[in-house]
Design a protein around this motif. Sequence first.
Motif, PDB file in Angstrom:
ATOM      1  N   ARG A   1      29.989 -13.689  33.145  1.00 34.84           N
ATOM      2  CA  ARG A   1      30.076 -14.396  31.862  1.00 34.84           C
ATOM      3  C   ARG A   1      30.818 -13.542  30.830  1.00 34.84           C
ATOM      4  NH1 ARG A   1      30.085 -19.330  31.007  1.00 34.84           N
ATOM      5  NH2 ARG A   1      28.252 -19.617  32.261  1.00 34.84           N
TER       6      ARG A   1
ATOM      7  N   MET B   1      32.773 -17.295  38.697  1.00 33.82           N
ATOM      8  CA  MET B   1      32.094 -18.219  37.781  1.00 33.82           C
ATOM      9  C   MET B   1      31.513 -19.404  38.555  1.00 33.82           C
ATOM     10  SD  MET B   1      31.228 -19.028  34.641  1.00 33.82           S
ATOM     11  CE  MET B   1      32.230 -18.067  33.536  1.00 33.82           C
TER      12      MET B   1
ATOM     13  N   GLY C   1      34.598 -19.427  30.101  1.00 40.68           N
ATOM     14  CA  GLY C   1      34.721 -19.919  31.466  1.00 40.68           C
ATOM     15  C   GLY C   1      34.482 -21.417  31.605  1.00 40.68           C
TER      16      GLY C   1
END
Length: 164
Positions: A147, A120, A153
């Motif tokens: 994602r 991420m 996230g």
Amino acid sequence: MAKKVTRQVNAEIFDFSELDATEQSLVSQARQAVSNAYAPYSNFHVGSVVLLANGEKIQGSNQENAAYPSGLCAERVAIFSAGANYPDEAIVKIAIAAKPAKANDYVMASSCGNCRQAMMEYQSKQSSEIELLFVQPNDQIMKTTVRDLLPFGFDSESLLKFQP
């Protein structure tokens, strides 16, 4: 009153033969990287390959340590190596393969939380999505994105919400 929030995870399953040549190469290299794993404690071998925007491919494999927190997963080995050696190149795709030491076939092993967070961070840094290819049993490949793998996230945009 409570408000329900739902996030959908999207993934597709393909036969290896349905992948394009680049993806087949990545998956094959991730399978090969499995043999480089150092996993004497878990006997669970993982290999990963990062494809950069410039076409470079960086392999990683899990590296365990008797002091358990000191080891590192295959995904982060590859991602951090790519970041150290090609800091300005975006990560396009990551292929991940896993196999218990005495197994005949690969198993589906989704990335751990630390790896998801590291992916991420790189996705946020480069402002473009990273596609993931997970090797599954019977020559199946699951395609998804960072994602989708980490739908709630925490990234650099999350921090900006708290800046004065």
